[in-house]
Write a protein that holds these residues in place. Structure first.
Motif, PDB file in Angstrom:
ATOM      1  N   SER A   1      44.104  42.351  49.880  1.00  0.00           N
ATOM      2  CA  SER A   1      44.201  41.010  50.476  1.00  0.00           C
ATOM      3  C   SER A   1      44.925  41.064  51.817  1.00  0.00           C
ATOM      4  CB  SER A   1      45.007  40.080  49.563  1.00  0.00           C
ATOM      5  OG  SER A   1      44.963  40.463  48.232  1.00  0.00           O
ATOM      6  N   PRO A   2      44.715  40.021  52.632  1.00  0.00           N
ATOM      7  CA  PRO A   2      45.559  39.860  53.821  1.00  0.00           C
ATOM      8  C   PRO A   2      47.020  39.712  53.366  1.00  0.00           C
ATOM      9  CG  PRO A   2      43.691  38.329  53.857  1.00  0.00           C
ATOM     10  CD  PRO A   2      43.701  38.962  52.506  1.00  0.00           C
ATOM     11  N   PRO A   3      47.978  40.173  54.201  1.00  0.00           N
ATOM     12  CA  PRO A   3      49.386  40.217  53.773  1.00  0.00           C
ATOM     13  C   PRO A   3      49.938  38.871  53.313  1.00  0.00           C
ATOM     14  CG  PRO A   3      49.089  41.257  55.943  1.00  0.00           C
ATOM     15  CD  PRO A   3      47.768  40.704  55.549  1.00  0.00           C
ATOM     16  N   GLY A   4      49.576  37.781  53.993  1.00  0.00           N
ATOM     17  CA  GLY A   4      50.146  36.470  53.651  1.00  0.00           C
ATOM     18  C   GLY A   4      49.840  36.046  52.230  1.00  0.00           C
ATOM     19  N   VAL A   5      48.589  36.170  51.849  1.00  0.00           N
ATOM     20  CA  VAL A   5      48.204  35.722  50.521  1.00  0.00           C
ATOM     21  C   VAL A   5      48.812  36.635  49.457  1.00  0.00           C
ATOM     22  CG1 VAL A   5      45.959  36.907  50.596  1.00  0.00           C
ATOM     23  CG2 VAL A   5      46.272  35.013  49.048  1.00  0.00           C
ATOM     24  N   ARG A   6      48.914  37.912  49.785  1.00  0.00           N
ATOM     25  CA  ARG A   6      49.507  38.851  48.841  1.00  0.00           C
ATOM     26  C   ARG A   6      50.967  38.491  48.547  1.00  0.00           C
ATOM     27  NH1 ARG A   6      50.015  45.434  49.393  1.00  0.00           N
ATOM     28  NH2 ARG A   6      50.511  45.737  47.184  1.00  0.00           N
ATOM     29  N   GLN A   7      51.666  38.166  49.639  1.00  0.00           N
ATOM     30  CA  GLN A   7      53.086  37.810  49.522  1.00  0.00           C
ATOM     31  C   GLN A   7      53.251  36.531  48.698  1.00  0.00           C
ATOM     32  OE1 GLN A   7      54.688  37.666  53.507  1.00  0.00           O
ATOM     33  NE2 GLN A   7      56.415  36.381  52.825  1.00  0.00           N
ATOM     34  N   THR A   8      52.382  35.550  48.948  1.00  0.00           N
ATOM     35  CA  THR A   8      52.459  34.277  48.221  1.00  0.00           C
ATOM     36  C   THR A   8      52.251  34.487  46.724  1.00  0.00           C
ATOM     37  OG1 THR A   8      51.580  33.161  50.163  1.00  0.00           O
ATOM     38  CG2 THR A   8      51.463  31.954  48.085  1.00  0.00           C
ATOM     39  N   LEU A   9      51.263  35.302  46.387  1.00  0.00           N
ATOM     40  CA  LEU A   9      50.915  35.470  44.972  1.00  0.00           C
ATOM     41  C   LEU A   9      51.867  36.419  44.261  1.00  0.00           C
ATOM     42  CD1 LEU A   9      48.204  34.454  43.343  1.00  0.00           C
ATOM     43  CD2 LEU A   9      48.593  33.760  45.707  1.00  0.00           C
ATOM     44  N   GLU A  10      52.084  37.584  44.847  1.00  0.00           N
ATOM     45  CA  GLU A  10      52.919  38.576  44.170  1.00  0.00           C
ATOM     46  C   GLU A  10      54.389  38.208  44.221  1.00  0.00           C
ATOM     47  OE1 GLU A  10      51.756  42.432  45.663  1.00  0.00           O
ATOM     48  OE2 GLU A  10      49.763  42.256  44.759  1.00  0.00           O
ATOM     49  N   GLY A  11      54.732  37.352  45.195  1.00  0.00           N
ATOM     50  CA  GLY A  11      56.120  36.915  45.292  1.00  0.00           C
ATOM     51  C   GLY A  11      56.407  35.669  44.454  1.00  0.00           C
ATOM     52  N   ALA A  12      55.384  35.130  43.814  1.00  0.00           N
ATOM     53  CA  ALA A  12      55.576  33.903  43.035  1.00  0.00           C
ATOM     54  C   ALA A  12      56.474  34.186  41.834  1.00  0.00           C
ATOM     55  CB  ALA A  12      54.228  33.355  42.571  1.00  0.00           C
ATOM     56  N   ASP A  13      57.403  33.266  41.537  1.00  0.00           N
ATOM     57  CA  ASP A  13      58.222  33.450  40.339  1.00  0.00           C
ATOM     58  C   ASP A  13      57.617  32.716  39.136  1.00  0.00           C
ATOM     59  OD1 ASP A  13      58.822  31.021  41.442  1.00  0.00           O
ATOM     60  OD2 ASP A  13      61.003  31.223  41.254  1.00  0.00           O
ATOM     61  N   ALA A  14      56.539  31.951  39.395  1.00  0.00           N
ATOM     62  CA  ALA A  14      55.707  31.425  38.298  1.00  0.00           C
ATOM     63  C   ALA A  14      54.291  31.318  38.838  1.00  0.00           C
ATOM     64  CB  ALA A  14      56.189  30.074  37.810  1.00  0.00           C
ATOM     65  N   LEU A  15      53.374  32.065  38.214  1.00  0.00           N
ATOM     66  CA  LEU A  15      51.992  32.093  38.725  1.00  0.00           C
ATOM     67  C   LEU A  15      51.075  31.466  37.682  1.00  0.00           C
ATOM     68  CD1 LEU A  15      49.977  33.042  40.908  1.00  0.00           C
ATOM     69  CD2 LEU A  15      49.743  35.170  39.603  1.00  0.00           C
ATOM     70  N   LEU A  16      50.344  30.443  38.110  1.00  0.00           N
ATOM     71  CA  LEU A  16      49.395  29.768  37.226  1.00  0.00           C
ATOM     72  C   LEU A  16      47.992  30.277  37.544  1.00  0.00           C
ATOM     73  CD1 LEU A  16      48.779  27.520  35.148  1.00  0.00           C
ATOM     74  CD2 LEU A  16      48.754  25.889  37.073  1.00  0.00           C
ATOM     75  N   VAL A  17      47.427  31.102  36.637  1.00  0.00           N
ATOM     76  CA  VAL A  17      46.090  31.661  36.844  1.00  0.00           C
ATOM     77  C   VAL A  17      45.101  30.803  36.055  1.00  0.00           C
ATOM     78  CG1 VAL A  17      44.645  33.722  36.619  1.00  0.00           C
ATOM     79  CG2 VAL A  17      47.099  33.976  37.051  1.00  0.00           C
ATOM     80  N   LEU A  18      44.064  30.327  36.718  1.00  0.00           N
ATOM     81  CA  LEU A  18      43.134  29.388  36.075  1.00  0.00           C
ATOM     82  C   LEU A  18      41.694  29.907  36.153  1.00  0.00           C
ATOM     83  CD1 LEU A  18      44.640  26.100  37.550  1.00  0.00           C
ATOM     84  CD2 LEU A  18      44.858  26.915  35.182  1.00  0.00           C
ATOM     85  N   GLY A  19      41.139  30.289  35.019  1.00  0.00           N
ATOM     86  CA  GLY A  19      39.720  30.647  34.959  1.00  0.00           C
ATOM     87  C   GLY A  19      39.340  31.881  35.749  1.00  0.00           C
ATOM     88  N   ALA A  20      40.228  32.869  35.806  1.00  0.00           N
ATOM     89  CA  ALA A  20      39.936  34.090  36.573  1.00  0.00           C
ATOM     90  C   ALA A  20      39.644  35.252  35.629  1.00  0.00           C
ATOM     91  CB  ALA A  20      41.120  34.438  37.455  1.00  0.00           C
ATOM     92  N   PHE A  21      38.699  36.107  36.030  1.00  0.00           N
ATOM     93  CA  PHE A  21      38.449  37.358  35.291  1.00  0.00           C
ATOM     94  C   PHE A  21      39.378  38.417  35.875  1.00  0.00           C
ATOM     95  CE2 PHE A  21      33.615  36.332  34.895  1.00  0.00           C
ATOM     96  CZ  PHE A  21      33.912  35.227  34.115  1.00  0.00           C
ATOM     97  N   MET A  22      40.207  39.023  35.042  1.00  0.00           N
ATOM     98  CA  MET A  22      41.147  40.010  35.552  1.00  0.00           C
ATOM     99  C   MET A  22      40.465  41.385  35.584  1.00  0.00           C
ATOM    100  SD  MET A  22      43.393  37.817  36.205  1.00  0.00           S
ATOM    101  CE  MET A  22      45.165  38.063  36.293  1.00  0.00           C
ATOM    102  N   THR A  23      39.534  41.552  36.530  1.00  0.00           N
ATOM    103  CA  THR A  23      38.750  42.781  36.613  1.00  0.00           C
ATOM    104  C   THR A  23      39.222  43.643  37.779  1.00  0.00           C
ATOM    105  OG1 THR A  23      37.111  42.021  38.199  1.00  0.00           O
ATOM    106  CG2 THR A  23      36.781  41.363  35.910  1.00  0.00           C
ATOM    107  N   ASP A  24      38.707  44.876  37.834  1.00  0.00           N
ATOM    108  CA  ASP A  24      39.188  45.813  38.854  1.00  0.00           C
ATOM    109  C   ASP A  24      38.921  45.334  40.277  1.00  0.00           C
ATOM    110  OD1 ASP A  24      36.443  46.278  38.689  1.00  0.00           O
ATOM    111  OD2 ASP A  24      36.598  48.461  38.557  1.00  0.00           O
ATOM    112  N   LEU A  25      37.672  44.909  40.558  1.00  0.00           N
ATOM    113  CA  LEU A  25      37.366  44.448  41.913  1.00  0.00           C
ATOM    114  C   LEU A  25      38.132  43.170  42.243  1.00  0.00           C
ATOM    115  CD1 LEU A  25      33.522  45.046  42.357  1.00  0.00           C
ATOM    116  CD2 LEU A  25      35.313  45.901  43.845  1.00  0.00           C
TER     117      LEU A  25
END
Lengths: 553, 553
Positions: free
Chosen positions: A262-286
């Protein structure tokens, strides 16, 4: 009790389920049923190949909510199975109809044309790639089997298979009765407990974020998602497969998240989240950037159509829509609702980074081509990307409100895009497909340009012509990655319809785009000559994660 | 004990089994194994599509005795499965090699790209269409699995499937040991009893005859068959699938037998026989003229690779070659050996009936086109017919000694011919394919003309352009049988290689044939414009047997 026939019963149920078109190639075991389709309110779209029909039906299902292919026994059914496997993996609700030898014929001999091993070989194979596979061999059972199978398709958003022995088409059966509308169900107590627990976790968080996946689209939850995003004020990202489940110009949209890719900004937002709400995503390799995503389960609420996981425990019997609506009705902050929108500079797709100015004599590159075409996109476009750098570069495009983005981002079957353009535009002729396809993928399913021409559709097809499988060159190169060069832009000549041209420079691209956008009466094929090793940054990062490159002799 | 790797072991065994070429499309799960193929003595032939690779490998197997495709996980494996199902049905020995996720990767996650349901979904599907399907997940077991699986392919002449997790390619395993040559085995007492019983039945007969099927070719028994035919003096016919197992100019050759669809002479010879020796034939619907063949089991000896049936009882453990050789060593007449050859007038294929003279201004018909092209055939040709009237008309051609006739006459999968031309000529470049393909079939696998062009092969491709599925029009007409018209002869322009033209009249056909036969450096595509309802008499008789025609509104 009044009667109908098995063939007419099936047609009636497909119409009720919302089908307006059926894709396929006829064959003798299914010709009688084709007559029923012709006599129905649905339109038969004959394709050149069964695999083309399958991809078209998959894209149609993504746009329409249900798709359908109708083919003949084995030679047809087994030729479309790869598209159906992809629909299974990525949850596209497609009904596969397949003619077969008549029940009465089977007594005469066990060796009939198109047969592999025994009469049920095809059916057994289809149980592996569908949510339900049935054969209508008994008229008394047929109404129940048809109703259950179509309902399973609509409920699970996964393909189902219905085999129709040709002598059953005219066999009498009971009339269809009124169907109770399927309503999603949740265990009220489990729902309440899960919503409360999730809300408390989100209220305590300082840096909460949302990651939305493709099920939001499949289950028609886009409006609920927007409501939740705006109610919460949290930043929201999408997976690759889920790209365009929310408008990419929404102020809280952070970008496509795919781990280290991912671009750095979005990576930081998601991986830096202290609570992440994942909705309807397939946790696949790609989807997770070849497992480079650093998402801590201890900080994650992961809800999809099958279950809600909060940290390491699981709730069942909770409808995804109910869960999102439940969160919308619950307080999600201890303090005031955060107001700031996502920082533009760090998170927006690279294609949107700076205004494009053509340098007419410069040789075209992938990066520049996508930057330029990004500016062309309108709300009336559907962007369809085939596998490879078409898809990786495609993630960098900015998809606007109501614009769709279709790509086989998990199953990743090459050759999806051209037939998908057929499927998407047949459903809605005002939706103009912008198609990105590599030369390798083009060579796989190019013939469906014929079906596109026949029905007067007008996609713009960009062929990224790098003379081979460049995605594989990046991963692991060898002579097997080179392919024969075609005059892709000469296809309209073969078809006697459409317009084509080839482009080597940025100046030629300007002229080509002008002509293609002006050509609203037929298809356009633009042969973009790209250096064999030129590719997007996204692919560069992705390739290194799939397999370490080995030096070639 | 010295070691090799699983990848190198597999390559070594394929080379020993007689493979010189491998067809396929690479993908990331199989790239490492592709390196092993590149480093081997075998040549990799990259095709545009997996289904093209499958048909090419099938035709290659029919010419070479073994064929092979190598593809990637699921998106590759499931795209080739229909060709493999056809190879199973018609007994073409093809090894399917398929890369898959590494064994070690599978521990990390259950959701990897190209996956349908679980890691073994593809393997389970392949068990349905192959004689053996294995996954090399354990290096200690791999040598035994590889040896057994390839041996099964060679013994049964049916496809097998070998899945190679990508991290197993470089995993050490034992060196290949010397293989004992596989020799066919018979139960000596059963063989003797069966030969004696059959010979006695034949000696008592007044009008004995032989019907030879495709297994004669698959098991390399053509010379034994000729020996038996000449030893016995009996007339011999071939099934459709078996056409060309014996030279069609042999004096005892009666023609292709297919029940009511056959020419009258051959039908009379076979159905009037008071002892019929059937050798290596599949008793399927198309082969037996949609069950119109009147063959009385009480007068039949039916021997194939799996058993010998005499009247209504069965012998097992008898090798077909041993049985034929046994009959050659046994007296088959009570009186002197009959000498008269088959009456020419009644039995020869219709195409050979009378000398052809072009009527230059006349519009071309299917019948006249085949009559004319029949005169062109040489011993260095292989005739390859796709499904439909290409095949039905093709049965009327006279195939000379050492000339091959390839057609998917049982499984009948459209789109076979063009990739089959690739497979046949790659194996033997001196064998010039004469390809007959309908416009519908052309549209299915046309892209493999690219692979043909890339390798400088020079088939002559006749496109029977009747603007639709004429075989289906004859069986059961509807609007779904019409297709979009292409400039088929413009394909060489797209490919930048080869020569094409279109033909409307008999005069134009003469010019086209001259140019195509002179063009020995590249492919030729001849677009034969045929009236949509024009078709061969064979198809006319066949169509009426498949399904009664219904009047269309």
């Amino acid at each position: 009790m009044s009667h109908t026939t098995v063939g007419k019963y099936l047609v009636a149920r497909l119409e009720q389920a919302g089908l307006k078109h059926v894709f396929g190639v006829p064959g003798d075991y299914v010709l009688r049923f084709y007559d029923e389709l012709i006599a129905s309110n649905m339109q038969v779209i004959g394709t050149c190949t069964e695999i083309g029909a399958g991809y078209a039906a998959d894209a149609y299902a993504r746009v329409n909510g249900l798709g359908c292919v109708c083919v003949t026994y084995c030679v047809g059914g087994l030729n479309v199975i790869n598209a159906i496997a992809g629909a299974y993996a990525e949850k596209a609700p497609v009904v596969v109809l397949c003619g077969s030898p008549g029940v009465s014929e089977r007594k005469r001999s066990s060796l009939v044309h198109h047969q592999v091993r025994d009469f049920h070989t095809q059916l057994e194979i289809y149980t592996k790639v569908t949510e339900a596979a049935v054969a209508l061999e008994d008229a008394a059972e047929a109404p129940r089997l048809i109703d259950q199978t179509i309902a399973t398709c609509l409920r699970t958003k996964r393909p189902v298979f219905i085999e129709i022995p040709r002598d059953m088409v005219d066999t009498p059966c009971a009339m269809p009765h009124a169907l109770a509308p399927a309503t999603p169900h949740s265990d009220a107590a489990a729902l309440k407990e899960a919503v409360n627990e999730a809300a408390e976790m989100l209220r305590k968080a300082k840096r909460p974020a949302i990651l939305a996946g493709v099920e939001i689209h499949r289950f028609g939850l886009q409006q609920s998602l927007v409501k939740l995003v705006e109610h919460s004020g949290f930043p929201v990202a999408a997976t690759v497969l889920g790209k365009s489940v929310i408008s990419e110009v929404h102020p809280q949209y952070a970008g496509v998240f795919s781990g280290a890719i991912s671009p750095p900004g979005v990576r930081q937002t998601l991986e830096g989240a202290d609570a992440l709400l994942v909705l309807g995503a397939f946790m696949t390799d790609l989807n997770l950037g070849m497992w480079t995503a650093k998402l801590d389960e201890s900080r994650t609420i992961n809800a999809d159509s099958q279950r809600v996981m909060i940290r390491h425990h699981q709730y069942q019997h909770i409808d995804l829509g109910h869960f999102i609506e439940g969160l919308c009705k619950t307080k999600l902050h201890n303090g005031p609702r955060p107001r700031k929108s996502v920082s533009k500079a760090s998170s927006k797709p690279p294609a949107a980074a700076k205004p494009y100015r053509a340098r007419p004599a410069k040789a075209l590159t992938v990066k520049r081509a996508f930057q330029r075409i990004n500016e062309l996109l309108e709300e009336s476009n559907v962007v369809i990307c085939d596998v490879g750098d078409s898809m990786f570069s495609g993630t960098e495009l900015v998809i606007r409100r109501r614009t769709e983005f279709l790509s086989p981002a998990y199953y990743a079957s090459m050759g999806y895009a051209i037939p998908a353009a057929l499927g998407a535009q047949i459903r809605d002729r005002k939706l103009r497909p912008i198609v990105f396809v590599g030369d390798g993928a083009f060579q796989m399913t190019c013939q469906e340009l014929s079906t596109i021409a026949r029905h007067g559709l007008h996609p713009i097809v960009f062929v990224l012509n790098n003379k081979g499988y460049t995605t594989e060159r990046v991963i692991h190169d060898g002579p097997y990655n080179d392919i024969h060069n075609w005059g892709y832009h000469l296809w309209p000549g073969v078809l006697g319809a459409g317009w084509g041209c080839e482009v080597f420079t940025e100046g030629e691209l300007e002229i080509a785009l002008q002509q293609a956008t002006d050509n609203r009466s037929s298809l356009s094929v633009i042969n973009l000559h790209i250096d064999p090793m030129d590719h997007s940054q996204t692919l560069d990062r992705m390739g290194k994660r799939i397999l370490p490159a080995r030096p070639r002799k």
